[in-house]
Design an enzyme around this catalytic site. Structure first.
Site, short mmCIF file in Angstrom:
data_model
loop_
_atom_site.label_atom_id
_atom_site.label_comp_id
_atom_site.label_asym_id
_atom_site.label_seq_id
_atom_site.Cartn_x
_atom_site.Cartn_y
_atom_site.Cartn_z
N THR A 1 -29.51 0.15 -23.32
CA THR A 1 -28.80 -0.11 -22.07
C THR A 1 -28.48 1.19 -21.35
OG1 THR A 1 -27.84 -2.15 -22.96
CG2 THR A 1 -26.74 -1.16 -21.06
N GLU B 1 1.35 3.74 2.10
CA GLU B 1 2.12 4.05 3.30
C GLU B 1 3.42 3.24 3.34
OE1 GLU B 1 -2.30 4.02 4.60
OE2 GLU B 1 -1.04 3.16 3.03
N THR C 1 -25.50 -4.44 -29.00
CA THR C 1 -24.17 -3.88 -29.29
C THR C 1 -23.18 -5.00 -29.58
OG1 THR C 1 -24.59 -1.93 -27.92
CG2 THR C 1 -22.29 -2.47 -28.36
N CYS D 1 -5.09 1.20 6.69
CA CYS D 1 -5.79 -0.04 7.00
C CYS D 1 -5.23 -0.67 8.28
CB CYS D 1 -5.70 -1.02 5.84
SG CYS D 1 -4.03 -1.63 5.50
N ASP E 1 -21.98 -4.78 -33.38
CA ASP E 1 -20.63 -4.20 -33.48
C ASP E 1 -19.52 -5.23 -33.30
OD1 ASP E 1 -21.82 -1.78 -33.83
OD2 ASP E 1 -21.39 -1.02 -31.81
N HIS F 1 0.83 -1.20 0.00
CA HIS F 1 0.00 0.00 0.00
C HIS F 1 0.87 1.25 0.00
CE1 HIS F 1 -3.71 -2.27 1.80
NE2 HIS F 1 -3.27 -2.80 0.68
N GLU G 1 -20.87 1.26 -22.12
CA GLU G 1 -20.61 1.71 -23.50
C GLU G 1 -21.75 1.45 -24.47
OE1 GLU G 1 -17.07 1.42 -25.60
OE2 GLU G 1 -15.74 1.80 -23.92
N ALA H 1 -21.02 7.92 -28.21
CA ALA H 1 -20.70 8.88 -29.26
C ALA H 1 -21.94 9.04 -30.12
CB ALA H 1 -19.53 8.38 -30.11
#
Length: 348
Positions: free
Chosen positions: A297, A52, A204, A77, A208, A50, A292, A156
């Site tokens: 959706t 620290e 999608t 933590c 796509d 972490h 996306e 977009a």
């Protein structure tokens, strides 16, 4: 002001962990002795040290730690996870003062780290640049306080408000139809690398056939989350290729149709759909998701009022007819230009 200066530096450092630390928070830490920074650190990729600990390791003369002040964006933590508690290291090195941006809402911490520091004789200050630290830790905080991931909507659209052309103008093969510039698409890949997951709907995926990876930017691929209510998506679509961890959310319980390389979660699509999706993502420790598409959706999340920010590209073209973009009735927060594209940012 002195505390503000060093906390700002801690926040700046913390941003280096974007896209790699989740589901852990991306924390920044600065060690200061006589108003001079002697060590800095930010959270390593998930499973690593972490902030620290990295800051302590960066100090060349450890004897200075006894007279040092630690600035950290989030409460240290105090529990064992993949790494030992940071509180123990702070106490072990006799760091006399700790300045904290905000409390950690994680049920295993939530003030317990501060209690242990104070019990060991450490002077603790909490709430320095708290608002800035909350903004920085928005993904982690949303996950633990609201029990859902931080939700970013992205799409977009053309100047006349369409997200896709009618089918007659598309290629015969399933592939994306680009509205924006190459530079804008590269930015989207950067965003994907910054978030823990990416989500699309069935249409999608079928129309796509996206890969949903970060091939145009260096970084970690997000977990793919696919809504496929009736399991219409079958091989050889990219989302089923097994190259990236993929969660299929469906209502189909016929496991013989499941692909062995994917994880399946069954939910109710007719009641509180978005809430059920969020429960699945929370179950999988997903702290952020980039939605996306497509329009159905995206609009479902908007209408459920379960989203946090929206990033909308407006390309330099017109379709005159096609699939309408989502409707978002929110004041514009900011706008900028990327080549000929416009990028608008909204917050809920």
């Amino acid at each position: 002001m002195r505390d503000h200066f060093f906390m700002k530096r801690a926040i700046q450092l913390a941003k280096n962990g974007l896209g790699t630390t989740a589901p852990n928070p991306m924390v920044g830490a600065v060690l200061v002795h006589n108003d001079q920074i002697i060590g800095e650190g930010f959270t390593s990729a998930f499973g690593g040290p972490h902030a620290e600990i990295n800051a302590i390791h960066a100090v060349s003369d450890k004897s200075l730690l006894k007279e040092a002040t630690l600035y950290v964006t989030l409460e240290p933590c105090c529990h064992h996870g993949k790494t030992p508690p940071c509180v123990e290291a702070i106490i072990e090195h006799h760091i006399k003062k700790v300045v904290i941006g905000l409390l950690d809402p994680h049920e295993k911490v939530a003030g317990k780290g501060i209690e242990k520091l104070k019990a060991a004789g450490c002077e603790v200050t909490v709430g320095v640049l708290e608002a800035e630290c909350r903004e920085h830790h928005k993904r982690f905080l949303t996950f633990h306080e609201k029990k859902r991931p931080y939700i970013i909507l992205k799409w977009a659209q053309t100047e006349d408000g369409f997200i896709a052309p009618e089918q007659e103008f598309r290629a015969d093969t399933a592939e994306p139809y680009w509205i924006t510039s190459t530079l804008s698409r590269q930015l989207v890949h950067q965003w994907r690398a910054e978030e823990q997951s990416i989500l699309i709907g069935t249409n999608t995926a079928l129309i796509d056939n996206p890969k949903l990876d970060v091939r145009h930017f260096e970084g970690k691929n997000p977990v793919r989350v696919i809504l496929d209510r009736r399991l219409k998506i079958q091989q050889p679509y990219h989302v089923l290729d097994g190259s990236i961890k993929t969660i299929i959310i469906t209502e189909n319980t016929h496991q013989e149709k499941y692909q062995k390389q994917c994880t399946y979660e069954v939910i109710n699509f007719d009641h509180e759909l978005v809430q059920n999706i969020c429960k699945v993502l929370h179950k999988h420790n997903v702290t952020s998701v980039l939605i996306e598409g497509g329009t159905k959706t995206l609009q479902t999340f908007i209408d459920s009022n379960l989203w946090d920010e929206a990033r909308v590209f407006i390309g330099n073209s017109k379709f005159k007819k096609g699939l309408a973009a989502p409707t978002l009735n929110r004041p514009l927060f900011s706008k900028t230009r990327i080549q000929e594209d416009k990028l608008q940012i909204f917050y809920k």
